[in-house]
Design an enzyme around this catalytic site. Structure first.
Site, mmCIF file in Angstrom:
data_model
loop_
_atom_site.group_PDB
_atom_site.id
_atom_site.type_symbol
_atom_site.label_atom_id
_atom_site.label_comp_id
_atom_site.label_asym_id
_atom_site.label_seq_id
_atom_site.Cartn_x
_atom_site.Cartn_y
_atom_site.Cartn_z
ATOM 1 C CG ASP A 47 -5.674 -4.146 -1.155
ATOM 2 O OD1 ASP A 47 -5.154 -3.606 -0.163
ATOM 3 O OD2 ASP A 47 -6.100 -5.312 -1.148
ATOM 4 C CG ASP A 81 -1.472 1.838 3.020
ATOM 5 O OD1 ASP A 81 -1.173 1.731 4.226
ATOM 6 O OD2 ASP A 81 -1.933 0.887 2.357
ATOM 7 N N GLY A 133 0.790 -1.237 0.000
ATOM 8 C CA GLY A 133 0.000 0.000 0.000
ATOM 9 C C GLY A 133 0.818 1.280 0.000
ATOM 10 C CG ASP A 159 -8.279 0.931 10.054
ATOM 11 O OD1 ASP A 159 -9.118 1.790 10.312
ATOM 12 O OD2 ASP A 159 -8.583 -0.258 9.828
ATOM 13 C CG PHE A 210 -12.521 -0.478 3.018
ATOM 14 C CD1 PHE A 210 -11.730 -0.994 4.033
ATOM 15 C CD2 PHE A 210 -12.217 -0.805 1.704
ATOM 16 C CE1 PHE A 210 -10.655 -1.824 3.753
ATOM 17 C CE2 PHE A 210 -11.141 -1.640 1.410
ATOM 18 C CZ PHE A 210 -10.365 -2.150 2.435
ATOM 19 C CB VAL A 211 -10.264 4.937 1.380
ATOM 20 C CG1 VAL A 211 -11.281 5.936 1.909
ATOM 21 C CG2 VAL A 211 -9.159 4.696 2.400
HETATM 22 P P1 IMP Z 1 -4.130 -1.129 11.097
HETATM 23 O O1 IMP Z 1 -3.135 -2.113 11.644
HETATM 24 O O2 IMP Z 1 -5.546 -1.486 11.527
HETATM 25 O O3 IMP Z 1 -3.804 0.302 11.411
HETATM 26 O O4 IMP Z 1 -4.225 -1.352 9.544
HETATM 27 C C1 IMP Z 1 -3.246 -1.015 8.725
HETATM 28 C C2 IMP Z 1 -3.424 -1.611 7.349
HETATM 29 O O5 IMP Z 1 -4.766 -2.002 7.060
HETATM 30 C C3 IMP Z 1 -3.116 -0.559 6.318
HETATM 31 O O6 IMP Z 1 -1.740 -0.475 6.089
HETATM 32 C C4 IMP Z 1 -3.908 -1.036 5.125
HETATM 33 O O7 IMP Z 1 -3.156 -1.973 4.405
HETATM 34 C C5 IMP Z 1 -5.119 -1.700 5.733
HETATM 35 N N1 IMP Z 1 -6.287 -0.781 5.732
HETATM 36 C C6 IMP Z 1 -6.816 -0.120 6.774
HETATM 37 N N2 IMP Z 1 -7.858 0.641 6.395
HETATM 38 C C7 IMP Z 1 -7.982 0.465 5.068
HETATM 39 C C8 IMP Z 1 -8.867 1.027 4.068
HETATM 40 O O8 IMP Z 1 -9.770 1.851 4.312
HETATM 41 N N3 IMP Z 1 -8.664 0.611 2.791
HETATM 42 C C9 IMP Z 1 -7.687 -0.280 2.447
HETATM 43 N N4 IMP Z 1 -6.836 -0.804 3.337
HETATM 44 C C10 IMP Z 1 -6.975 -0.440 4.639
HETATM 45 MG MG MG Z 2 -0.497 -0.788 4.564
#
Ligand code: IMP
Ligand code: MG
Length: 174
Positions: free
Chosen positions: A157, A98, A42, A101, A150-151
């Site tokens: 992706d 990228d 990403g 979240d 969700f983007v």
């Molecule tokens: P986290 O560990 O929950 O912060 O998630 C991180 C990873 O989840 C990011 O690096 C993305 O690859 C994926 N992710 C989180 N939100 C989205 C979204 O809205 N669209 C696509 N991928 C996402």
């Molecule tokens: Mg990522």
């Protein structure tokens, strides 16, 4: 289920913001070399654009961590799929992501990479969904705070598709 993509941030808006981030990083790292660590897949579109906008010397490395399967929900499990090629010792590291979240992936990566004795370690993310945070993460450079949707696009992706969109869009399931 049919799906469509609604534009959230246009190509121009994203490009303009990345240019600003590059300028900020160039100011903050005067006299240093910045080592950009891209979190694949990403982060790759963002990192390429960002690197072009940084005026101090730049080196780069790539790693791959995964916390998502093919769904839109975090599993909470972080797996290192590909590690960095080079050591981080004494380098000024910026992790380029990228999106932040839940924060689980980044808090794990910052701890893991921080243990490799970099001179400094900061985090730069194109997108942040602060409402979704489960684990605290300090973000040093943020492109855009976005709502809990969700983007896709610009590297992000849905089921491996849409990474190549030159803008950020929201996936809508009709
Ligand atoms: P986290 O560990 O929950 O912060 O998630 C991180 C990873 O989840 C990011 O690096 C993305 O690859 C994926 N992710 C989180 N939100 C989205 C979204 O809205 N669209 C696509 N991928 C996402
Ligand atoms: Mg990522």
């Amino acid at each position: 289920m049919a799906e469509s993509v609604r534009v959230l941030l246009t190509e121009d808006e994203v490009d303009k913001r990345i240019k600003e981030l590059g300028e900020a990083i160039s100011r903050d790292y005067q006299g240093e070399t910045v080592h950009l660590v891209c979190v694949l897949k990403g982060g790759v579109f963002f990192m390429c654009e960002l690197a072009k906008r940084i005026t101090v010397p730049v080196t780069m490395d790539f790693m791959s961590a995964s916390s998502y399967g093919s769904s839109t929900k975090s599993s909470g499990v972080v797996k290192i799929v590909k590690d960095l090629d080079e050591p981080l010792k004494d380098r000024h590291v910026i992790i380029v992501e990228d999106i932040v979240d839940s924060g689980r992936t980044l808090s794990y990566l910052i701890k893991m990479l921080g243990d490799r004795e970099p001179a400094s370690i900061k985090l730069c993310t194109l997108l942040d969904k602060p409402e979704r945070r489960v684990t605290d993460v300090k973000v040093d450079y943020t492109g855009f705070n976005i709502p809990d949707e969700f983007v896709v696009g610009y590297g992000l992706d849905y089921d491996q598709r849409y990474r190549n969109l030159p803008y950020i869009g929201v996936v809508e399931f009709n």
